[in-house]
Design a protein around this motif. Structure first.
Motif, short mmCIF file in Angstrom:
data_model
loop_
_atom_site.label_atom_id
_atom_site.label_comp_id
_atom_site.label_asym_id
_atom_site.label_seq_id
_atom_site.Cartn_x
_atom_site.Cartn_y
_atom_site.Cartn_z
N LYS A 98 101.59 -14.46 43.01
CA LYS A 98 101.22 -15.09 41.75
C LYS A 98 100.40 -16.36 41.99
CE LYS A 98 103.22 -17.19 37.57
NZ LYS A 98 104.48 -17.58 36.90
N ALA A 99 100.80 -17.15 43.00
CA ALA A 99 100.08 -18.39 43.30
C ALA A 99 98.67 -18.09 43.78
CB ALA A 99 100.85 -19.19 44.35
N LEU A 100 98.52 -17.04 44.56
CA LEU A 100 97.19 -16.67 45.04
C LEU A 100 96.29 -16.26 43.87
CD1 LEU A 100 99.03 -16.31 47.71
CD2 LEU A 100 97.19 -14.84 48.49
N GLN A 101 96.86 -15.47 42.95
CA GLN A 101 96.09 -15.01 41.80
C GLN A 101 95.71 -16.18 40.89
OE1 GLN A 101 94.79 -12.17 40.97
NE2 GLN A 101 95.60 -10.96 42.68
N GLU A 102 96.63 -17.10 40.68
CA GLU A 102 96.34 -18.25 39.84
C GLU A 102 95.24 -19.12 40.44
OE1 GLU A 102 100.12 -20.14 39.45
OE2 GLU A 102 100.77 -18.84 37.78
N ASP A 103 95.26 -19.25 41.76
CA ASP A 103 94.24 -20.04 42.43
C ASP A 103 92.87 -19.39 42.27
OD1 ASP A 103 93.67 -22.38 43.70
OD2 ASP A 103 94.33 -21.75 45.69
N LEU A 104 92.82 -18.10 42.39
CA LEU A 104 91.56 -17.38 42.18
C LEU A 104 91.06 -17.56 40.76
CD1 LEU A 104 92.42 -14.11 44.13
CD2 LEU A 104 90.53 -15.65 44.70
N GLU A 105 91.96 -17.43 39.81
CA GLU A 105 91.59 -17.51 38.40
C GLU A 105 91.08 -18.90 38.03
OE1 GLU A 105 90.73 -15.75 34.90
OE2 GLU A 105 91.50 -14.77 36.70
N LYS A 106 91.55 -19.92 38.72
CA LYS A 106 91.12 -21.29 38.44
C LYS A 106 89.76 -21.61 39.06
CE LYS A 106 94.81 -23.32 40.03
NZ LYS A 106 95.81 -24.36 40.43
N ASN A 107 89.24 -20.69 39.85
CA ASN A 107 88.02 -21.01 40.61
C ASN A 107 86.95 -19.93 40.44
OD1 ASN A 107 88.50 -23.54 42.46
ND2 ASN A 107 90.44 -22.39 42.47
N TRP A 108 86.59 -19.69 39.19
CA TRP A 108 85.54 -18.71 38.91
C TRP A 108 84.18 -19.13 39.46
CZ3 TRP A 108 84.74 -13.91 36.56
CH2 TRP A 108 85.92 -13.23 36.22
N ALA A 109 84.03 -20.38 39.78
CA ALA A 109 82.76 -20.85 40.32
C ALA A 109 82.38 -20.15 41.62
CB ALA A 109 82.80 -22.36 40.54
N VAL A 110 83.39 -19.61 42.33
CA VAL A 110 83.09 -18.99 43.62
C VAL A 110 82.30 -17.69 43.50
CG1 VAL A 110 85.08 -20.05 44.76
CG2 VAL A 110 85.33 -17.79 43.70
N VAL A 111 82.20 -17.12 42.27
CA VAL A 111 81.40 -15.91 42.13
C VAL A 111 79.93 -16.24 42.00
CG1 VAL A 111 83.33 -14.67 41.09
CG2 VAL A 111 81.59 -15.72 39.62
N ALA A 112 79.58 -17.53 41.98
CA ALA A 112 78.18 -17.93 41.86
C ALA A 112 77.34 -17.33 42.98
CB ALA A 112 78.08 -19.46 41.86
N GLU A 113 77.92 -17.31 44.20
CA GLU A 113 77.19 -16.72 45.33
C GLU A 113 76.86 -15.27 45.05
OE1 GLU A 113 77.88 -16.40 50.12
OE2 GLU A 113 79.43 -15.58 48.80
N ALA A 114 77.82 -14.53 44.51
CA ALA A 114 77.60 -13.11 44.22
C ALA A 114 76.51 -12.92 43.18
CB ALA A 114 78.91 -12.48 43.74
#
Length: 449
Positions: free
Chosen positions: A371-387
């Protein structure tokens, strides 16, 4: 006070005795004496087959009984040698007298002077010590490190599809998979173990200054180099250094220490990473009934196993570094500085073993908090900018990097809605928009490695 695990000066033989006691078979004073006896006995047996006229009556019938001297070596035998050393003030000479005493019981009175024939003490030490080092590596270290890599491999497989936010420079970066990040350490350790195994267990054997002077003067027609090579390489299973002074030059021993140090450094890196993941709540830890994390804060469960491992590995590496730097250096044909240093080779080995076992203990306590890993991903949508900017580059979109930079730096918090709105306003086809909208931090994890 009598010596015990409570009174020992070193924690290796005190606090951590349960983790290190197996190493007494290789690095204790008892073990060193036993390995010296082994070398002396095997040397004598080899002499009986070398064509020396005074030993030609040996037919091999006593060989196994002679080997039983070291096979059945006891604490009492070792004490006999230590008591004799008090008189001789020379440890290897005391071993020679012990074997002569045993040979007398077999009626080998006429052969006693062929025990330690033509040798200097370093012919015994520089074969006994690499012999014990080899056995410790093969019987203790390699099984322990294999157990650790197997544990890591199993965790890597278990978590192979768990997406995780990566962090470079401590900042959110392109997502990865937890299993792959664990696999990094498996591969690193395995590569360094291959290098460790490739290092020969070198030994010196050639008389007082390495030239078989005494052997040659007594039996000038014998090929003593061939004899020495066969004895060290084939009988003892070591690798005889061909040109030496009175002592082994220890270059390969230093390489072995360096290889162990590199593996330790990798485990330090692993321990710090897992420690950090625990602090980020990516992992919980199994609680053992009755155990306390803090004397003041009842809620705490500290990552002590990884901290213990890191501390012990640091100690081990400091000693391995000294061994590797000091042992290959000796004044002229020999000084005595290597002798006292070599008596400590079991210490970094022990700290390494403590750390491996502690790391294993810590890994087996981990509970994945997905759950913590998923929440961290969800809080950081900026990382898809590279994609997004990479696909836009593919499509020939003008200045996609700059467009994503403006988006991510002018918005204090990027969400899925922010990204969806950005994509919708792009001048690209509906198919490309659908492709871009399908990207999320949880799916943008690259290829499966």
């Amino acid at each position: 006070m009598a010596l015990s695990s409570l009174t020992a000066v070193s924690p290796v033989d005190g606090r951590y005795y349960n983790a290190t006691h197996e190493l007494a078979a290789y690095f204790s004073e008892f073990a060193l004496i036993k390995y010296r006896v082994l070398v002396e006995i095997e040397y004598f047996i080899s002499l009986t087959t070398s064509g020396i006229p005074q030993l030609q009556h040996f037919d091999g019938s006593l060989n196994e009984k002679l080997r039983d001297i070291y096979r059945n070596f006891t604490i009492e035998d070792a004490q006999w040698i230590k008591d004799k050393e008090k008189i001789t003030n020379h440890d290897v000479k005391a071993v020679e007298y012990f074997i002569k005493d045993k040979f007398e019981l077999f009626g080998l009175h006429d052969s006693l002077e062929f025990i330690h024939f033509g040798l200097t003490s370093q012919d015994i030490n520089n074969t006994a010590i690499p012999y014990s080092w080899k056995e410790a590596i093969q019987n203790s270290y390699l099984p322990a490190i294999e157990e650790l890599t197997n544990e890591l491999r199993a965790l890597s497989d278990e978590w192979t599809n768990i997406p995780m936010l990566a962090r470079t420079h401590g900042q959110p970066a392109s997502p990865t998979r937890l299993g792959k990040e664990i696999k990094v350490f498996v591969e690193r350790i395995e590569k360094q173990i291959q290098l460790l195994i490739a290092v020969p267990y070198s030994a010196k054997f050639g008389g007082a200054t390495g030239n078989f002077n005494a052997h040659h003067i007594a039996y000038p027609t014998h090929n003593w180099v061939d004899f020495g090579n066969n004895f060290v390489n084939n009988v003892l299973g070591l690798d005889r250094s061909q040109t030496t002074t009175q002592i082994e030059h220890y270059d390969n021993f230093a390489a072995s220490c360096d290889a162990l140090k590199r593996v330790n450094t990798i485990i330090i890196d692993l321990s710090r990473d897992i420690w950090t993941y625990i602090s980020m709540d990516y992992f919980k830890q199994k609680i053992t009934a009755g155990q306390i994390g803090s004397s003041a804060m009842p809620h705490k469960v500290n990552p002590i196993d990884f901290e213990n491992a890191e501390g012990n590995l640091g100690l081990a590496n400091a000693l391995f570094e000294h061994l590797a730097a000091k042992l290959p250096i000796s004044r002229l044909q020999r000084d005595l500085t290597d002798s006292t240093v070599l008596r400590n080779i079991g210490v970094p080995f022990a700290h390494t073993l403590i750390a491996i076992k502690s790391t294993l203990r810590g890994l087996r306590k981990l509970i994945l908090n997905e759950k913590a890993l998923q929440e961290d991903l969800e809080k950081n949508w900026a990382v898809v900018a590279e994609a997004l900017q990479t696909i836009l580059r593919r499509e020939g979109y003008p200045k996609p990097y700059e467009a994503l930079k403006d988006l991510t730096r002018t918005n204090t918090h990027i969400t899925s809605e922010t990204i969806a709105e950005f994509v919708e306003n792009l001048n690209v086809s509906a198919e490309v928009k659908a492709e871009l909208k399908a990207i999320s931090p949880s799916t943008y994890t690259g290829v499966q490695l």
